[in-house]
Design an enzyme around this catalytic site. Structure first.
Site, mmCIF file in Angstrom:
data_model
loop_
_atom_site.group_PDB
_atom_site.id
_atom_site.type_symbol
_atom_site.label_atom_id
_atom_site.label_comp_id
_atom_site.label_asym_id
_atom_site.label_seq_id
_atom_site.Cartn_x
_atom_site.Cartn_y
_atom_site.Cartn_z
ATOM 1 N N GLY A 108 -1.036 27.906 45.123
ATOM 2 C CA GLY A 108 -1.730 26.745 44.569
ATOM 3 C C GLY A 108 -1.156 26.402 43.213
ATOM 4 O O GLY A 108 -0.483 27.239 42.587
ATOM 5 N N GLN A 154 -1.341 22.928 34.610
ATOM 6 C CA GLN A 154 -0.380 24.029 34.473
ATOM 7 C C GLN A 154 1.042 23.532 34.247
ATOM 8 O O GLN A 154 1.903 24.295 33.811
ATOM 9 C CB GLN A 154 -0.389 24.916 35.732
ATOM 10 C CG GLN A 154 -1.664 25.710 35.908
ATOM 11 C CD GLN A 154 -1.615 26.540 37.168
ATOM 12 O OE1 GLN A 154 -1.843 26.045 38.268
ATOM 13 N NE2 GLN A 154 -1.297 27.820 37.029
ATOM 14 N N CYS A 181 -2.520 34.370 38.835
ATOM 15 C CA CYS A 181 -2.330 32.998 38.341
ATOM 16 C C CYS A 181 -0.936 32.879 37.762
ATOM 17 O O CYS A 181 -0.502 33.746 37.004
ATOM 18 C CB CYS A 181 -3.376 32.680 37.264
ATOM 19 S SG CYS A 181 -3.249 30.998 36.631
ATOM 20 N N LEU A 182 -0.256 31.797 38.113
ATOM 21 C CA LEU A 182 1.102 31.587 37.600
ATOM 22 C C LEU A 182 1.096 31.415 36.086
ATOM 23 O O LEU A 182 2.120 31.625 35.442
ATOM 24 C CB LEU A 182 1.740 30.369 38.290
ATOM 25 C CG LEU A 182 1.957 30.536 39.804
ATOM 26 C CD1 LEU A 182 2.359 29.216 40.438
ATOM 27 C CD2 LEU A 182 2.995 31.615 40.087
ATOM 28 N N HIS A 197 -10.088 28.166 42.466
ATOM 29 C CA HIS A 197 -9.232 28.594 41.337
ATOM 30 C C HIS A 197 -8.524 27.381 40.723
ATOM 31 O O HIS A 197 -8.492 27.218 39.503
ATOM 32 C CB HIS A 197 -8.228 29.636 41.859
ATOM 33 C CG HIS A 197 -7.172 30.062 40.889
ATOM 34 N ND1 HIS A 197 -7.054 31.345 40.415
ATOM 35 C CD2 HIS A 197 -6.147 29.378 40.316
ATOM 36 C CE1 HIS A 197 -6.033 31.428 39.582
ATOM 37 N NE2 HIS A 197 -5.449 30.250 39.509
ATOM 38 N N GLU A 198 -7.999 26.493 41.583
ATOM 39 C CA GLU A 198 -7.285 25.298 41.078
ATOM 40 C C GLU A 198 -8.260 24.338 40.398
ATOM 41 O O GLU A 198 -7.941 23.743 39.366
ATOM 42 C CB GLU A 198 -6.558 24.569 42.211
ATOM 43 C CG GLU A 198 -5.532 25.387 42.973
ATOM 44 C CD GLU A 198 -4.636 26.232 42.103
ATOM 45 O OE1 GLU A 198 -4.367 25.854 40.941
ATOM 46 O OE2 GLU A 198 -4.207 27.292 42.561
ATOM 47 N N HIS A 221 -8.910 25.179 36.866
ATOM 48 C CA HIS A 221 -7.859 24.730 35.933
ATOM 49 C C HIS A 221 -8.156 23.313 35.421
ATOM 50 O O HIS A 221 -7.834 22.985 34.288
ATOM 51 C CB HIS A 221 -6.485 24.729 36.608
ATOM 52 C CG HIS A 221 -5.801 26.075 36.670
ATOM 53 N ND1 HIS A 221 -5.424 26.768 35.539
ATOM 54 C CD2 HIS A 221 -5.408 26.832 37.718
ATOM 55 C CE1 HIS A 221 -4.825 27.906 35.908
ATOM 56 N NE2 HIS A 221 -4.801 27.975 37.225
HETATM 57 O O1 GNR Z 1 -0.297 31.919 43.563
HETATM 58 C C1 GNR Z 1 -1.499 32.104 43.352
HETATM 59 N N1 GNR Z 1 -2.155 33.049 44.071
HETATM 60 C C2 GNR Z 1 -3.517 33.196 44.051
HETATM 61 C C3 GNR Z 1 -4.051 34.341 44.630
HETATM 62 C C4 GNR Z 1 -5.412 34.547 44.652
HETATM 63 C C5 GNR Z 1 -6.247 33.593 44.112
HETATM 64 C C6 GNR Z 1 -5.742 32.451 43.523
HETATM 65 C C7 GNR Z 1 -4.381 32.246 43.499
HETATM 66 S S1 GNR Z 1 -3.732 30.801 42.807
HETATM 67 C C8 GNR Z 1 -2.186 31.346 42.271
HETATM 68 C C9 GNR Z 1 -1.347 30.190 41.747
HETATM 69 C C10 GNR Z 1 -2.007 29.588 40.539
HETATM 70 O O2 GNR Z 1 -1.992 30.077 39.438
HETATM 71 N N2 GNR Z 1 -2.663 28.479 40.701
HETATM 72 O O3 GNR Z 1 -3.299 27.905 39.675
HETATM 73 NI NI NI Z 2 -3.831 29.526 38.334
#
Ligand code: GNR
Ligand code: NI
Length: 181
Positions: free
Chosen positions: A46, A51, A94-95, A136-137, A140
């Protein structure tokens, strides 16, 4: 298509609320494609526009595993219109918080309304990893990172670690400047 730079915490740009998209036009659709390319390259499942330094309510996700058919989803102005009482604990990464992984509790299933890349309103039922990643997205877009769901102790430990790495990187960049342009 183009690869975009992913902002790493701590950074004030990751703490801001993103603005609604008025309509998904060609420029928005291109941004969605660039975000997907950046996400696959990272690799991640995601990515949210803040980001990559764009404070708009745009997210892309693809929960398909390696070797599965890609299932890219592009969403503008996502809204959770229903969430299950039932919650689930899932390990998140999270990236923008490289190499940090922690378990987060969230609703197990959700219904999301959003605008797709054709500017059409859609709804989607999600559970499993897809539900986790969409939530999660969407965090952000509110300037919230998964560490904000943890205890202050865990959060501060992670942010301290990332601050140290940033300081070290800035120091080595000064000692070994790289020519760009
Ligand atoms: O790549 C991602 N893996 C992930 C794994 C478990 C829960 C959420 C994520 S999102 C993350 C990429 C990211 O930072 N998206 O904002
Ligand atoms: Ni993230």
């Amino acid at each position: 298509m183009a690869l975009l730079d992913i902002i790493v915490a701590p950074d004030p740009r990751l703490k801001k609320r993103a603005a609604a998209v008025e309509r998904v036009d060609a420029a928005t659709a291109k941004l969605m494609n660039d975000m997907l390319e950046t996400m696959y390259e990272a690799p991640g499942v995601g990515l949210a526009a803040p980001q990559v330094g764009v404070l708009k309510r745009i997210i892309v996700v693809d929960p398909a595993r390696e070797k599965e058919e890609p299932r890219p989803l592009k969403m503008a102005n996502p809204e959770i219109v229903w969430a299950s009482e039932e919650t689930k604990l899932h390990e998140e990464g999270c990236l923008s918080l490289p190499e940090e992984y922690q378990e987060v509790t969230r609703p197990a299933s959700i219904k999301v309304r959003y605008i797709d890349e054709q500017n059409e309103i859609r709804t989607l039922d999600a559970d499993g990893l897809l539900a986790v990643v969409i939530q999660h997205e969407m965090d952000h877009l509110e300037g919230v990172l998964f560490v904000d769901h943890l205890s202050a102790l865990k959060r501060n430990m992670i942010i301290k670690r990332l601050t140290k790495i940033k300081k070290f990187e800035q120091m080595s960049a000064k000692r070994h400047p790289v020519e760009v342009g």
